[in-house]
Design an enzyme around this catalytic site. Structure first.
Site, PDB file in Angstrom:
ATOM      1  N   ARG A  67      15.081  52.440  29.557  1.00 37.44           N
ATOM      2  CA  ARG A  67      13.756  51.955  29.974  1.00 37.44           C
ATOM      3  C   ARG A  67      12.577  52.690  29.348  1.00 37.44           C
ATOM      4  NH1 ARG A  67      16.315  47.933  30.299  1.00 37.44           N
ATOM      5  NH2 ARG A  67      16.750  46.849  32.246  1.00 37.44           N
ATOM      6  N   ASP A  92      13.608  49.627  37.740  1.00 32.36           N
ATOM      7  CA  ASP A  92      13.025  49.433  36.412  1.00 32.36           C
ATOM      8  C   ASP A  92      11.504  49.347  36.424  1.00 32.36           C
ATOM      9  OD1 ASP A  92      15.414  49.665  35.139  1.00 32.36           O
ATOM     10  OD2 ASP A  92      15.837  47.518  35.117  1.00 32.36           O
ATOM     11  N   ASP A  99      12.837  35.309  34.750  1.00 35.75           N
ATOM     12  CA  ASP A  99      11.688  36.115  35.199  1.00 35.75           C
ATOM     13  C   ASP A  99      10.618  36.244  34.123  1.00 35.75           C
ATOM     14  OD1 ASP A  99      12.579  36.866  37.848  1.00 35.75           O
ATOM     15  OD2 ASP A  99      13.997  38.254  36.905  1.00 35.75           O
ATOM     16  N   SER A 131      23.704  39.235  37.479  1.00 29.03           N
ATOM     17  CA  SER A 131      22.595  39.816  36.737  1.00 29.03           C
ATOM     18  C   SER A 131      23.170  40.947  35.893  1.00 29.03           C
ATOM     19  CB  SER A 131      21.550  40.321  37.723  1.00 29.03           C
ATOM     20  OG  SER A 131      20.682  41.198  37.064  1.00 29.03           O
TER      21      SER A 131
HETATM   22  N1  ARG Z   1      20.981  50.028  38.982  1.00 28.95           N
HETATM   23  C1  ARG Z   1      20.989  50.418  37.619  1.00 28.95           C
HETATM   24  C2  ARG Z   1      19.812  51.305  37.307  1.00 28.95           C
HETATM   25  O1  ARG Z   1      18.857  51.295  38.032  1.00 28.95           O
HETATM   26  C3  ARG Z   1      21.105  49.293  36.651  1.00 28.95           C
HETATM   27  C4  ARG Z   1      20.464  48.007  36.984  1.00 28.95           C
HETATM   28  C5  ARG Z   1      20.656  47.075  35.858  1.00 28.95           C
HETATM   29  N2  ARG Z   1      20.172  45.748  36.085  1.00 28.95           N
HETATM   30  C6  ARG Z   1      20.947  44.635  36.168  1.00 28.95           C
HETATM   31  N3  ARG Z   1      20.324  43.521  36.271  1.00 28.95           N
HETATM   32  N4  ARG Z   1      22.229  44.657  36.162  1.00 28.95           N
HETATM   33  O2  ARG Z   1      19.824  52.064  36.372  1.00 28.95           O
END
Ligand code: ARG
Length: 399
Positions: free
Chosen positions: A95, A124, A16, A173
């Protein structure tokens, strides 16, 4: 140099963010892209990947160490017993730390734009932009705005000979930082699919082995392990290693994302699990019943804002006022047993313990104002008085 338009991109070296580099020039009219990778405790190979890809792209690249800041936020989360639907919030807490670090680099490097490679489905994008939209910079989300799919990105990368090894980054991921490792995608998206052992990197399946750890806290902050003082980053890393070997800190949840999507998520977070169980055990010793029950609501609100990536909200500051007051007494030591994938408190001690051996056992008749066992008689007579009255009235009403 004066007219050069520069944009700072949150850069990981993955597919990405790699395709974002040429797109920011071609589609958004920037002359130069500055890649920024923020260290919140990812494994070394992730930095190696980012460096290599940046080099191959001839990208101006900065790596910022934010591990200490992030660890401090994780410890604030411990004081708030923070978890969202069973997830101790690693990605979510990281984040705003990452976004702030990138904004600082962007300002230093004379950028007028900020970009991330998040899709339009996840959390995110919201967490990054909540920080960035407070600045005067242009905020750009190429993947979301151009409606890119992984397939399109792979073809584009191949066509442009971008350094992404065919865009194959493994099946899942993954997002890793000090506080948690998240694994999603592929067959795991199916809620009924049982995750294979190989999705885990920090934890091994629990064996029959057990181990006890002594965690010390000062004002709700973890400060020592087995009597030895540790800095936050070190303590988290050490506990991830130790507790991971006992299968502690796995969770498999159906997570409600901010935009309404329900998503299957798997996480590993051994240190977070140990510290959160120990902290709660200590609170149960030193706080009153009312404080504990009110704090549950405070902790819940803190966790919601943490999940949203809004730890700077005025509400969080206000909640932390209450949290700080309660944590003045959350000092002491907890023994945690790692056993069967659990981190269970098996002992706790504090100079502020509300527990009193004399009061509990009536060994003396003079605990706080000379209360004697027999003084409970009046209380016992009254207990349930209103309920008895009400139940009688119900019976009468029926007649
Ligand atoms: N769903 C989780 C959050 O929003 C983590 C997402 C993490 N991303 C990943 N590609 N595993 O905090």
């Amino acid at each position: 140099m004066t007219d050069t338009k520069r944009v700072a991109l949150a850069f990981s070296g993955g597919l990405d963010t790699t395709v974002c580099v040429p797109l920011l020039e071609e589609e958004y009219g920037y002359d130069e892209v500055v890649g920024v990778t923020v260290d919140v405790g990812q494994p070394d190979y992730e930095f190696a990947e980012a460096e290599e890809t940046a080099e191959a792209l001839d990208l101006e690249h900065y790596v910022v160490d934010a591990t200490e800041e992030f660890a401090a936020l994780c410890f604030d989360a411990v004081r708030a017993n923070a978890s969202y639907q069973g997830y101790p919030l690693g990605t979510a807490l990281a984040r705003p730390v990452i976004a702030t670090a990138i904004l600082e680099v962007a300002e230093e490097q004379g950028c007028s734009g900020l970009a991330h490679g998040c899709t339009g489905k996840g959390n995110d994008q919201l967490r990054f932009e909540a920080v960035w939209r407070d600045s005067d910079m242009e905020v750009i989300a190429p993947v979301r705005e151009l409606g890119l799919t992984r397939k399109w990105e792979q073809e584009y990368a191949a066509e442009r000979e971008l350094p992404v090894e065919g865009g194959d980054e493994g099946k899942y991921s993954i997002d890793t930082n000090l506080w948690s490792r998240s694994i999603e995608g592929s067959e795991l998206e199916e809620p009924g699919y049982v995750p294979p052992e190989d999705i885990y990197m920090w934890t091994t399946a629990p064996t029959g082995e057990t181990r006890e750890l002594e965690l010390s806290f000062e004002e709700g902050y973890p400060v020592a392990l087995d009597g030895e003082t540790y800095e936050p980053v070190e303590l988290i890393e050490t506990l991830n290693d130790i507790a991971g070997d006992y299968g502690v800190g796995r969770s498999d949840i159906m997570e409600d994302r901010m935009l309404g999507l329900k998503v299957r998520e798997n996480y590993e977070h051994p240190a977070a699990t140990v510290l959160l169980s120990a902290h709660e055990a200590l609170e149960s010793l030193v706080l009153t019943k009312e404080e504990r029950s009110f704090k549950k609501q405070v902790d819940h609100e803190w966790s919601e804002k943490g999940y949203q990536g809004l730890v700077d909200a005025p509400l969080v500051g206000a909640l932390e006022g209450f949290i700080a007051k309660t944590q003045e007494r959350v000092t002491g030591t907890v023994t945690i047993r790692l056993e069967g994938g659990q981190a269970r408190a098996v002992g706790r001690e504090s100079p502020y313990a509300v527990y009193s051996a004399e009061a509990a056992s009536f060994n003396t008749e003079d605990v706080l104002g000379g209360i004697e066992q027999n003084d409970a008689t009046g209380v016992a007579k009254y207990h349930g008085f209103q309920e008895r009255l009400a139940n009688r009235a119900i019976e009468h009403g029926k007649e």
